[in-house]
Structure formats: C-alpha cells, structure tokens
Scaffold this motif. Structure first.
Motif, PDB file in Angstrom:
ATOM      1  N   THR A 184       0.818  -1.216   0.000  1.00  0.00           N
ATOM      2  CA  THR A 184       0.000   0.000   0.000  1.00  0.00           C
ATOM      3  C   THR A 184       0.854   1.270   0.000  1.00  0.00           C
ATOM      4  O   THR A 184       0.532   2.245  -0.681  1.00  0.00           O
ATOM      5  CB  THR A 184      -0.944   0.013   1.222  1.00  0.00           C
ATOM      6  OG1 THR A 184      -0.181  -0.174   2.430  1.00  0.00           O
ATOM      7  CG2 THR A 184      -1.975  -1.100   1.118  1.00  0.00           C
ATOM      8  N   MET A 185       1.946   1.253   0.726  1.00  0.00           N
ATOM      9  CA  MET A 185       2.821   2.432   0.752  1.00  0.00           C
ATOM     10  C   MET A 185       3.519   2.630  -0.585  1.00  0.00           C
ATOM     11  O   MET A 185       3.668   3.765  -1.058  1.00  0.00           O
ATOM     12  CB  MET A 185       3.847   2.292   1.875  1.00  0.00           C
ATOM     13  CG  MET A 185       3.242   2.365   3.276  1.00  0.00           C
ATOM     14  SD  MET A 185       4.439   2.047   4.592  1.00  0.00           S
ATOM     15  CE  MET A 185       5.500   3.484   4.430  1.00  0.00           C
ATOM     16  N   ALA A 186       3.938   1.555  -1.243  1.00  0.00           N
ATOM     17  CA  ALA A 186       4.628   1.669  -2.529  1.00  0.00           C
ATOM     18  C   ALA A 186       3.709   2.204  -3.620  1.00  0.00           C
ATOM     19  O   ALA A 186       4.160   2.901  -4.541  1.00  0.00           O
ATOM     20  CB  ALA A 186       5.191   0.306  -2.932  1.00  0.00           C
ATOM     21  N   ASN A 187       2.415   1.907  -3.515  1.00  0.00           N
ATOM     22  CA  ASN A 187       1.474   2.318  -4.562  1.00  0.00           C
ATOM     23  C   ASN A 187       0.613   3.514  -4.164  1.00  0.00           C
ATOM     24  O   ASN A 187      -0.216   3.958  -4.959  1.00  0.00           O
ATOM     25  CB  ASN A 187       0.565   1.143  -4.921  1.00  0.00           C
ATOM     26  CG  ASN A 187       1.300   0.033  -5.631  1.00  0.00           C
ATOM     27  OD1 ASN A 187       1.599   0.129  -6.823  1.00  0.00           O
ATOM     28  ND2 ASN A 187       1.608  -1.039  -4.906  1.00  0.00           N
ATOM     29  N   GLY A 188       0.788   4.007  -2.938  1.00  0.00           N
ATOM     30  CA  GLY A 188      -0.006   5.145  -2.495  1.00  0.00           C
ATOM     31  C   GLY A 188      -1.456   4.813  -2.237  1.00  0.00           C
ATOM     32  O   GLY A 188      -2.331   5.663  -2.402  1.00  0.00           O
ATOM     33  N   TRP A 189      -1.724   3.561  -1.843  1.00  0.00           N
ATOM     34  CA  TRP A 189      -3.096   3.140  -1.563  1.00  0.00           C
ATOM     35  C   TRP A 189      -3.372   3.219  -0.066  1.00  0.00           C
ATOM     36  O   TRP A 189      -2.458   3.186   0.755  1.00  0.00           O
ATOM     37  CB  TRP A 189      -3.329   1.697  -2.007  1.00  0.00           C
ATOM     38  CG  TRP A 189      -3.112   1.448  -3.473  1.00  0.00           C
ATOM     39  CD1 TRP A 189      -3.224   2.348  -4.494  1.00  0.00           C
ATOM     40  CD2 TRP A 189      -2.738   0.203  -4.096  1.00  0.00           C
ATOM     41  NE1 TRP A 189      -2.953   1.760  -5.693  1.00  0.00           N
ATOM     42  CE2 TRP A 189      -2.646   0.442  -5.492  1.00  0.00           C
ATOM     43  CE3 TRP A 189      -2.483  -1.072  -3.615  1.00  0.00           C
ATOM     44  CZ2 TRP A 189      -2.315  -0.562  -6.391  1.00  0.00           C
ATOM     45  CZ3 TRP A 189      -2.153  -2.084  -4.509  1.00  0.00           C
ATOM     46  CH2 TRP A 189      -2.067  -1.835  -5.885  1.00  0.00           C
ATOM     47  N   GLY A 190      -4.658   3.311   0.310  1.00  0.00           N
ATOM     48  CA  GLY A 190      -5.042   3.169   1.704  1.00  0.00           C
ATOM     49  C   GLY A 190      -5.095   1.704   2.082  1.00  0.00           C
ATOM     50  O   GLY A 190      -5.089   0.815   1.216  1.00  0.00           O
ATOM     51  N   ARG A 191      -5.144   1.417   3.350  1.00  0.00           N
ATOM     52  CA  ARG A 191      -5.198   0.018   3.791  1.00  0.00           C
ATOM     53  C   ARG A 191      -6.475  -0.672   3.344  1.00  0.00           C
ATOM     54  O   ARG A 191      -6.529  -1.898   3.230  1.00  0.00           O
ATOM     55  CB  ARG A 191      -5.065  -0.053   5.319  1.00  0.00           C
ATOM     56  CG  ARG A 191      -3.718   0.412   5.827  1.00  0.00           C
ATOM     57  CD  ARG A 191      -3.580   0.215   7.330  1.00  0.00           C
ATOM     58  NE  ARG A 191      -2.434   0.963   7.845  1.00  0.00           N
ATOM     59  CZ  ARG A 191      -2.065   0.984   9.116  1.00  0.00           C
ATOM     60  NH1 ARG A 191      -2.749   0.294  10.010  1.00  0.00           N
ATOM     61  NH2 ARG A 191      -1.023   1.684   9.506  1.00  0.00           N
ATOM     62  N   GLU A 192      -7.496   0.110   3.077  1.00  0.00           N
ATOM     63  CA  GLU A 192      -8.767  -0.460   2.636  1.00  0.00           C
ATOM     64  C   GLU A 192      -8.607  -1.208   1.313  1.00  0.00           C
ATOM     65  O   GLU A 192      -9.273  -2.223   1.075  1.00  0.00           O
ATOM     66  CB  GLU A 192      -9.809   0.647   2.501  1.00  0.00           C
ATOM     67  CG  GLU A 192     -11.199   0.162   2.131  1.00  0.00           C
ATOM     68  CD  GLU A 192     -12.209   1.293   2.035  1.00  0.00           C
ATOM     69  OE1 GLU A 192     -13.269   1.074   1.434  1.00  0.00           O
ATOM     70  OE2 GLU A 192     -11.924   2.391   2.552  1.00  0.00           O
ATOM     71  N   THR A 193      -7.722  -0.718   0.429  1.00  0.00           N
ATOM     72  CA  THR A 193      -7.515  -1.364  -0.869  1.00  0.00           C
ATOM     73  C   THR A 193      -6.961  -2.772  -0.699  1.00  0.00           C
ATOM     74  O   THR A 193      -7.464  -3.734  -1.296  1.00  0.00           O
ATOM     75  CB  THR A 193      -6.557  -0.528  -1.738  1.00  0.00           C
ATOM     76  OG1 THR A 193      -7.120   0.764  -1.952  1.00  0.00           O
ATOM     77  CG2 THR A 193      -6.310  -1.203  -3.081  1.00  0.00           C
ATOM     78  N   PHE A 194      -5.915  -2.894   0.105  1.00  0.00           N
ATOM     79  CA  PHE A 194      -5.333  -4.212   0.342  1.00  0.00           C
ATOM     80  C   PHE A 194      -6.331  -5.100   1.077  1.00  0.00           C
ATOM     81  O   PHE A 194      -6.481  -6.283   0.759  1.00  0.00           O
ATOM     82  CB  PHE A 194      -4.043  -4.072   1.150  1.00  0.00           C
ATOM     83  CG  PHE A 194      -3.240  -5.344   1.253  1.00  0.00           C
ATOM     84  CD1 PHE A 194      -2.257  -5.629   0.324  1.00  0.00           C
ATOM     85  CD2 PHE A 194      -3.476  -6.249   2.278  1.00  0.00           C
ATOM     86  CE1 PHE A 194      -1.525  -6.803   0.407  1.00  0.00           C
ATOM     87  CE2 PHE A 194      -2.746  -7.421   2.373  1.00  0.00           C
ATOM     88  CZ  PHE A 194      -1.767  -7.701   1.428  1.00  0.00           C
TER      89      PHE A 194
END
Length: 409
Positions: A40-50
């Motif tokens: 999530t950090m590498a792609n700039g996503w929130g934890r909700e995505t994962f």
C-alpha cells in the motif's frame, strides 16, 4: 448400492502429499498480512484497498468452494488441484506486477481465491475421507490441518526474509514459483481407481444439498464457522499493522520482528492445536471441543487488549491463538463426515466453509474499512470477542449422530 472400491492411496500417501499441498497453499496465504504496508505504501493506496483484495479473495474462495467440491466429488480431485496450482502461481505473479488497484484485486482476490478452492482443506479432506478408515478420519484431518499450520510457521519467516531482501514485487514472484510446486504434488494425489457412486447408494447432489441445508446441526456448524473466519483472517491481515500503530506509545512492539515472530508463533502452536483437536475429536464430543475453542479465543483477545502491550504479551497471545487457530477445522469437517458420510464430503465441507469465508471477508474488510474511518482497530477487536462468545453457544446443541436414510426404490 455400489461396492466400495479399494482405496487407491495409502493413508501415508494421503497424509504426506495432502499435507504438502496444504502446507504450500495455506502457508503462502498466511503471509499476505506482511505485504499489507509494503504494497500500500509503494502504490499510495489506503489500507482499505489491500484489505478489500484479501476480503474478496476469501469471499470468492468460500462462494466457489461448494462448486469446486462438487466437481471434485463427481470427477475426482486430480484435475481440480492442477488447475488450482496454475491459478495460484498466476495470481501471485499478477499481484507482483500490478500497479493499478483493480488489477491487483483481480489477481490477489479473484485468481488466488479460485486457486484456494482447489488446493486447500476441502479438496484434500475429500481425498482423505475416501482413503482413510472412519476410525482414523478425524485424527488424519488433524494431521492435515497441522501440515497447514506448519506451512504458516515455515512461510511467515521465509516471506519476511524475501520481503527484506528483494522487496514486495520480487518476493511475490518467488512465491509464485513456489506455488507451482502444487502441480506435481497433485499428481501424487491422483486416485487411479476413483469411483463416484460408492458407500451411499444413489443419493444425488441435489438431495445431499437439501438434506444438509435442512439439518439443524449443519446450520449451527455453519453459524459457528462464520466466527472462525472472521477472527483468524482479521488477525492474519491486520495484526502486523496494528502492532506497528502501537509503536508510537510502545516502540518495542512496532518492530517488524515482533509481528513476524507473532505470526510464526501462531503457525507453530497451530501445529499442536490442530493435531490435538484431531486426537481429542476421536475420543470426546466434538461440539464441546468446538465450543471451548471459540470461548478460549474470546478470552485470549480480551486479555490481549487489557494487558499493556509488549513483545512478550504479543508472543503469549500469538501462542494461545495459534493453539486455537485452525483447530476448528478437523472438528467441523469431522462432524460433517460423521453426520452425512463421505460421498459428498468435499462439497458439503465447501458449503459450510462458505460461511467461514463470509466471516473472513467481514474480518479482512471491516478491519481496513473501520481503521480508515476511525483510526483504530478497537471496534473490530470488540466484535471478534462478541462473536467468539456467540460461536461458543451455538455449537453446544449440535448433534453428531449419523443420518439414517431410507433406501431409494
């Protein structure tokens, strides 16, 4: 009634190669929580995505498992397991190369979810049920479940090592290569003289489904299994980030080694827990053992939240939860086999497992969803406690008697 064919696999073969299949399939998936923050950090996503990806994976796994199980019961498990191994490898490779959230979710959610229907407990237990004597069945299920636990214990440190050495992308590609080993393993589990219509006469799939769905004990088992899925997947996916969040106040708890060690301890003690539940399930009422497991989980989570966080308290919690982690599996599947027999065991195990995966979906997704909106996992921990008490109660009235059927005209 058709004559029961001689088993085509020895109990030793089923336990070794079935255990290896479960070790690979369950071991790899148990480490997905370690990829939460790096991806999530590498792609700039929130934890909700994962969390949504893992939740979808569990939902698809549960929804399709009865279908995969019915196919395995009808045509044999060999081809099903080969397809599962291929999909597992492709899904991990897709997760590695995806930079778009939708593609990541398709690879990690859809493909791996489908793969798990063909490579995990339900299919292996179907083979086991056909080739292991009834008086050793629950014990053998405990051995197979312990193999999955060993996979978790083995793979958690391995996946953390791959992450640290190569990064998330290359680590996932390497896991894809490892998943491809399920394909030759499937060949070792091929039932050469598999015959569909044995032991239970002419009962059809439709009749078996109607019989199970209308059975009160099956309904209660299904409700309890929802709780199992909720608790274990929430912890597997969100324990590592939960500990990381605590590092602001308790720095020692947030060290990566603490989460890795805790997840590995869950796998280690799960070996003893699943073996013990299989052993005890041959000697004591399985419903009482299930009730005790769920109540024990509720007490363990409560104590974990009340005791000041430290590496030691985290390790003790992991050890206790590990002992209770998958010990429900041989007991639940043993009751299903005891009530309904083995002809449609893979399908019926898959059906009750669907409830488990609905719980898994809720545990994985709600963990990320509620954290992103409240900044805390506390609400989800409290839900897990309440559900543990609920599951402890609903398993008590389960009747473990075999169904008596009248012969078809």
């Amino acid at each position: 009634m058709s004559a029961s064919p001689k088993p085509s696999l020895t109990m030793k073969q089923v336990l070794i190669y079935g255990g290896l299949m479960v070790t690979l399939s369950m071991g790899i998936r148990h480490g997905f929580g370690l990829f939460n923050l790096p991806v999530t950090m590498a792609n700039g996503w929130g934890r909700e995505t994962f969390a949504l990806t893992i939740a979808l994976q569990n939902l698809i796994w549960g929804a399709v498992q009865p279908i995969t199980g019915a196919l395995a019961d009808r045509y044999g498990a060999f081809k099903i397991m080969i397809a599962g191994g291929v999909l597992y490898a492709l899904g991990l490779a897709g997760m590695a190369i995806s930079t778009d959230a939708l593609n990541f979710t398709i690879a990690g959610g859809l493909l791996i979810g489908l793969a798990q229907t063909a490579t995990t407990y339900s299919v292996v237990y179907g083979i086991l049920g056909r080739n292991v004597p009834a008086d050793k069945r629950v014990w053998a299920m405990g051995i197979a479940a312990a193999a999955g636990s060993f996979g978790q214990f083995l793979m958690i440190p391995a996946e953390q090592g791959l992450l640290s050495a190569f990064g998330a992308q290359d680590a996932l590609l390497m896991l894809g290569l490892m998943a491809s080993l399920m394909i030759p393993t499937a060949f070792m589990l091929r039932e050469k003289n598999f015959v569909h219509n044995h032991n239970l006469g002419d009962q059809t799939i439709k009749e078996a489904l109607k019989e199970a769905v209308g059975n009160p004990s099956f309904q209660l088992l299904t409700l309890g299994y929802f709780v199992c899925g909720f608790q274990v997947v929430f912890i597997a996916v969100h324990l590592a980030p939960y500990l990381k969040d605590l590092s602001a106040v308790y720095p020692a708890v947030g060290a990566p080694v603490v989460a890795t060690t805790a997840l590995a301890l869950i796998g280690l003690f799960n070996i003893f827990g699943t073996y013990s539940s299989g052993y005890l399930g041959q000697r004591f009422p399985k419903r009482y053992l299930l009730s005790s497991i769920y109540l024990g989980r509720a007490f363990a989570i409560t104590a974990f939240l009340l005791i000041p966080p430290s590496p030691i308290s985290t390790y003790v919690f992991a050890a206790v939860m590990g002992f209770l982690w998958l010990s429900t599996i041989p007991l639940t599947n043993g009751i299903v086999a005891q009530i309904f027999g083995v002809k449609y065991l893979t399908m019926l195990s898959g059906l009750v497992f669907f409830s488990h995966q609905l719980g898994s979906f809720c545990g994985a997704f709600l963990g990320g969803y509620l954290f992103d909106r409240t900044g805390s996992y506390l609400i989800v921990w409290e839900i897990a406690i309440g559900l543990g008490v609920f599951a402890s109660l609903v398993n008590l009235p389960v009747k473990e008697r075999a169904i008596v059927r009248t012969a078809n005209a």
